[in-house]
Motif scaffolding. Structure first.
Motif, PDB file in Angstrom:
ATOM      1  N   VAL A  10     -48.444  -7.679   1.360  1.00 30.94           N
ATOM      2  CA  VAL A  10     -48.780  -8.962   1.994  1.00 30.94           C
ATOM      3  C   VAL A  10     -50.080  -9.455   1.371  1.00 30.94           C
ATOM      4  O   VAL A  10     -51.059  -8.711   1.303  1.00 30.94           O
ATOM      5  CB  VAL A  10     -48.977  -8.808   3.523  1.00 30.94           C
ATOM      6  CG1 VAL A  10     -49.559 -10.090   4.116  1.00 30.94           C
ATOM      7  CG2 VAL A  10     -47.663  -8.451   4.206  1.00 30.94           C
ATOM      8  N   VAL A  11     -50.083 -10.712   0.929  1.00 34.71           N
ATOM      9  CA  VAL A  11     -51.317 -11.352   0.447  1.00 34.71           C
ATOM     10  C   VAL A  11     -51.605 -12.521   1.379  1.00 34.71           C
ATOM     11  O   VAL A  11     -50.868 -13.521   1.373  1.00 34.71           O
ATOM     12  CB  VAL A  11     -51.184 -11.848  -0.999  1.00 34.71           C
ATOM     13  CG1 VAL A  11     -52.499 -12.478  -1.463  1.00 34.71           C
ATOM     14  CG2 VAL A  11     -50.782 -10.707  -1.930  1.00 34.71           C
ATOM     15  N   GLY A  59     -42.027 -16.076   1.617  1.00 35.36           N
ATOM     16  CA  GLY A  59     -43.093 -16.942   2.132  1.00 35.36           C
ATOM     17  C   GLY A  59     -43.154 -16.827   3.645  1.00 35.36           C
ATOM     18  O   GLY A  59     -42.130 -16.918   4.321  1.00 35.36           O
ATOM     19  N   VAL A  60     -44.352 -16.624   4.186  1.00 32.81           N
ATOM     20  CA  VAL A  60     -44.517 -16.420   5.634  1.00 32.81           C
ATOM     21  C   VAL A  60     -45.670 -17.295   6.132  1.00 32.81           C
ATOM     22  O   VAL A  60     -46.727 -17.350   5.496  1.00 32.81           O
ATOM     23  CB  VAL A  60     -44.836 -14.928   5.943  1.00 32.81           C
ATOM     24  CG1 VAL A  60     -45.011 -14.700   7.439  1.00 32.81           C
ATOM     25  CG2 VAL A  60     -43.752 -14.021   5.382  1.00 32.81           C
ATOM     26  N   ALA A  61     -45.477 -17.937   7.287  1.00 31.21           N
ATOM     27  CA  ALA A  61     -46.553 -18.733   7.901  1.00 31.21           C
ATOM     28  C   ALA A  61     -47.532 -17.803   8.612  1.00 31.21           C
ATOM     29  O   ALA A  61     -47.116 -16.897   9.337  1.00 31.21           O
ATOM     30  CB  ALA A  61     -45.961 -19.714   8.902  1.00 31.21           C
ATOM     31  N   LEU A  62     -48.819 -18.033   8.388  1.00 30.36           N
ATOM     32  CA  LEU A  62     -49.809 -17.184   9.057  1.00 30.36           C
ATOM     33  C   LEU A  62     -51.171 -17.866   9.085  1.00 30.36           C
ATOM     34  O   LEU A  62     -51.738 -18.202   8.042  1.00 30.36           O
ATOM     35  CB  LEU A  62     -49.934 -15.839   8.323  1.00 30.36           C
ATOM     36  CG  LEU A  62     -51.069 -14.924   8.783  1.00 30.36           C
ATOM     37  CD1 LEU A  62     -50.910 -14.528  10.244  1.00 30.36           C
ATOM     38  CD2 LEU A  62     -51.136 -13.657   7.924  1.00 30.36           C
ATOM     39  N   ALA A  73     -46.130 -12.622  12.098  1.00 28.38           N
ATOM     40  CA  ALA A  73     -45.980 -12.601  10.640  1.00 28.38           C
ATOM     41  C   ALA A  73     -45.676 -11.185  10.148  1.00 28.38           C
ATOM     42  O   ALA A  73     -44.800 -10.993   9.288  1.00 28.38           O
ATOM     43  CB  ALA A  73     -47.254 -13.132   9.981  1.00 28.38           C
ATOM     44  N   PHE A  74     -46.376 -10.195  10.704  1.00 22.13           N
ATOM     45  CA  PHE A  74     -46.132  -8.823  10.241  1.00 22.13           C
ATOM     46  C   PHE A  74     -44.772  -8.319  10.715  1.00 22.13           C
ATOM     47  O   PHE A  74     -44.139  -7.508  10.036  1.00 22.13           O
ATOM     48  CB  PHE A  74     -47.298  -7.902  10.626  1.00 22.13           C
ATOM     49  CG  PHE A  74     -48.453  -8.038   9.669  1.00 22.13           C
ATOM     50  CD1 PHE A  74     -48.566  -7.194   8.571  1.00 22.13           C
ATOM     51  CD2 PHE A  74     -49.392  -9.048   9.817  1.00 22.13           C
ATOM     52  CE1 PHE A  74     -49.603  -7.348   7.653  1.00 22.13           C
ATOM     53  CE2 PHE A  74     -50.437  -9.205   8.906  1.00 22.13           C
ATOM     54  CZ  PHE A  74     -50.543  -8.358   7.821  1.00 22.13           C
ATOM     55  N   GLU A  75     -44.308  -8.814  11.852  1.00 20.40           N
ATOM     56  CA  GLU A  75     -42.958  -8.456  12.309  1.00 20.40           C
ATOM     57  C   GLU A  75     -41.917  -9.031  11.340  1.00 20.40           C
ATOM     58  O   GLU A  75     -40.961  -8.347  10.973  1.00 20.40           O
ATOM     59  CB  GLU A  75     -42.746  -8.990  13.738  1.00 20.40           C
ATOM     60  CG  GLU A  75     -41.433  -8.567  14.371  1.00 20.40           C
ATOM     61  CD  GLU A  75     -41.198  -7.058  14.352  1.00 20.40           C
ATOM     62  OE1 GLU A  75     -42.165  -6.279  14.494  1.00 20.40           O
ATOM     63  OE2 GLU A  75     -40.020  -6.655  14.159  1.00 20.40           O
ATOM     64  N   THR A  76     -42.144 -10.264  10.904  1.00 20.81           N
ATOM     65  CA  THR A  76     -41.234 -10.882   9.926  1.00 20.81           C
ATOM     66  C   THR A  76     -41.218 -10.066   8.633  1.00 20.81           C
ATOM     67  O   THR A  76     -40.152  -9.784   8.067  1.00 20.81           O
ATOM     68  CB  THR A  76     -41.691 -12.331   9.621  1.00 20.81           C
ATOM     69  OG1 THR A  76     -41.670 -13.062  10.834  1.00 20.81           O
ATOM     70  CG2 THR A  76     -40.802 -12.996   8.586  1.00 20.81           C
ATOM     71  N   VAL A  77     -42.407  -9.670   8.172  1.00 20.55           N
ATOM     72  CA  VAL A  77     -42.500  -8.869   6.943  1.00 20.55           C
ATOM     73  C   VAL A  77     -41.736  -7.556   7.124  1.00 20.55           C
ATOM     74  O   VAL A  77     -40.927  -7.163   6.267  1.00 20.55           O
ATOM     75  CB  VAL A  77     -43.977  -8.615   6.574  1.00 20.55           C
ATOM     76  CG1 VAL A  77     -44.096  -7.549   5.479  1.00 20.55           C
ATOM     77  CG2 VAL A  77     -44.649  -9.919   6.148  1.00 20.55           C
ATOM     78  N   ARG A 120     -57.636  -8.206  12.241  1.00 16.93           N
ATOM     79  CA  ARG A 120     -56.323  -8.369  12.906  1.00 16.93           C
ATOM     80  C   ARG A 120     -55.191  -7.949  11.956  1.00 16.93           C
ATOM     81  O   ARG A 120     -54.266  -7.244  12.352  1.00 16.93           O
ATOM     82  CB  ARG A 120     -56.109  -9.829  13.300  1.00 16.93           C
ATOM     83  CG  ARG A 120     -57.025 -10.342  14.388  1.00 16.93           C
ATOM     84  CD  ARG A 120     -56.653 -11.789  14.769  1.00 16.93           C
ATOM     85  NE  ARG A 120     -57.621 -12.317  15.708  1.00 16.93           N
ATOM     86  CZ  ARG A 120     -58.587 -13.194  15.387  1.00 16.93           C
ATOM     87  NH1 ARG A 120     -58.684 -13.659  14.162  1.00 16.93           N
ATOM     88  NH2 ARG A 120     -59.441 -13.607  16.298  1.00 16.93           N
ATOM     89  N   CYS A 121     -55.286  -8.406  10.713  1.00 16.49           N
ATOM     90  CA  CYS A 121     -54.209  -8.107   9.747  1.00 16.49           C
ATOM     91  C   CYS A 121     -54.198  -6.619   9.397  1.00 16.49           C
ATOM     92  O   CYS A 121     -53.123  -6.011   9.263  1.00 16.49           O
ATOM     93  CB  CYS A 121     -54.371  -8.960   8.492  1.00 16.49           C
ATOM     94  SG  CYS A 121     -54.101 -10.715   8.783  1.00 16.49           S
ATOM     95  N   ALA A 122     -55.392  -6.023   9.245  1.00 16.96           N
ATOM     96  CA  ALA A 122     -55.453  -4.587   8.935  1.00 16.96           C
ATOM     97  C   ALA A 122     -54.809  -3.774  10.062  1.00 16.96           C
ATOM     98  O   ALA A 122     -54.076  -2.814   9.808  1.00 16.96           O
ATOM     99  CB  ALA A 122     -56.909  -4.163   8.730  1.00 16.96           C
TER     100      ALA A 122
END
Ligand code: NDP
Length: 250
Positions: A10-11, A59-62, A73-77, A120-122
């Motif tokens: 994820v970037v 592509g993911v909205a975040l 977003a992380f659930e989608t990933v 949050r992302c980590a």
């Protein structure tokens, strides 16, 4: 060396600038890359460009300032490409101002994106990494988090905080075989800096501060990220890799 085949990444803030270059470099190294932007169509545009070059991308909205969006977003990933095995906390913002110009709102805006957003992302990424026993978290800080610069109190503090958070998370996750590192670039000409660098005095000061004598390129930052994401960098953790043309060597 540096083969990321089979890894998902994820970037955050991959729509343009440094994040766009990081997404491309990780994809070229073989990773399946989820590119995020606050605007889904921007994330999907970059993912489509990577796909056209023969890479696997999503592509993911975040918006990293929203805990709900980070979770979603992380659930989608997780569902669409698995993992992630690699997280690059690149999303960032800035509000410049002196001691008498910066207001509470500026501080909250910058810290919530650059520091709390990365946390949050980590947190979400590590929930997927821990069960697999492998992970790479790479935080994009700045040379401004290492040395002081006028008008950058909020930004510099956010990046210094990111460097310290990295050390703490590196210790907490070491036994799970998850490394946490920083890449800290000096000035790269992007949407974030272009307007400020129109000021001839600032531009001259910046170039005079970089012993190599030129701005850093997005690809310079991306190469450092690919190294830290690699299998070969497994014993590097809690580190700040400055990509600053020698600025902080003074
Ligand atoms: P840009 O302004 O070109 O890009 C910023 C990226 O961050 C965009 O993709 C944007 O996505 C995303 N972003 C901003 N706010 C949020 C948010 N709340 N949630 C999710 N994404 C967000 O900046 P750069 O490429 O220059 O910077 C990238 C990183 O590198 C930043 O962390 C920056 O601090 C750091 N850096 C930059 C340097 C430079 O000189 N340019 C030097 C040192 C570090 P979108 O707008 O599509 O939602």
């Amino acid at each position: 060396m540096f083969d990321l085949s089979g890894k998902s990444a994820v970037v955050t803030g991959g729509s343009r600038g440094i994040g766009r270059a990081i997404a491309a470099a990780l994809a070229q190294a073989g990773a399946t890359v989820a590119v995020t932007s606050r605007r889904l169509e921007e994330a999907q545009r970059v993912a489509a460009e990577l796909q056209q070059e023969g890479h696997a991308a999503l592509g993911v909205a975040l918006d990293v300032t929203s805990s709900d969006q980070v979770r979603a977003a992380f659930e989608t990933v997780r569902q669409q490409i698995g993992g992630p095995d690699i997280l690059v906390n690149n999303a960032g913002t800035n509000r410049r101002g002196t001691l008498f110009e910066l207001a509470d709102d500026d501080w909250h805006f910058v810290l919530d994106t650059n520091l709390v957003g990365a946390f949050r992302c980590a947190q979400e990424a590590a929930r997927s990494m821990v069960p697999t026993g492998w992970g790479r978290i790479i935080n994009i800080a700045s040379q401004a988090g290492v040395v002081g610069a006028p008008r950058l109190a909020a930004y510099g503090a956010s990046k210094a905080g990111l460097i310290q958070m990295t050390r703490v998370l590196a210790l907490e996750l070491a036994e799970q075989n998850i490394t946490v590192n920083v890449v800290a670039p000096a000035y790269v000409v992007t949407d974030l800096t272009r307007k400020a660098l129109e000021d001839a005095t600032l531009r001259a000061t910046v170039l005079a501060s970089i012993p190599r004598g030129t701005f850093i390129q997005p690809s310079d930052v991306a190469a450092a990220v690919v190294y830290l994401a690699s299998l070969e960098a497994g014993m590097v953790t809690g580190h700040t890799l400055l990509v600053d043309g020698g600025w902080t060597a003074r």
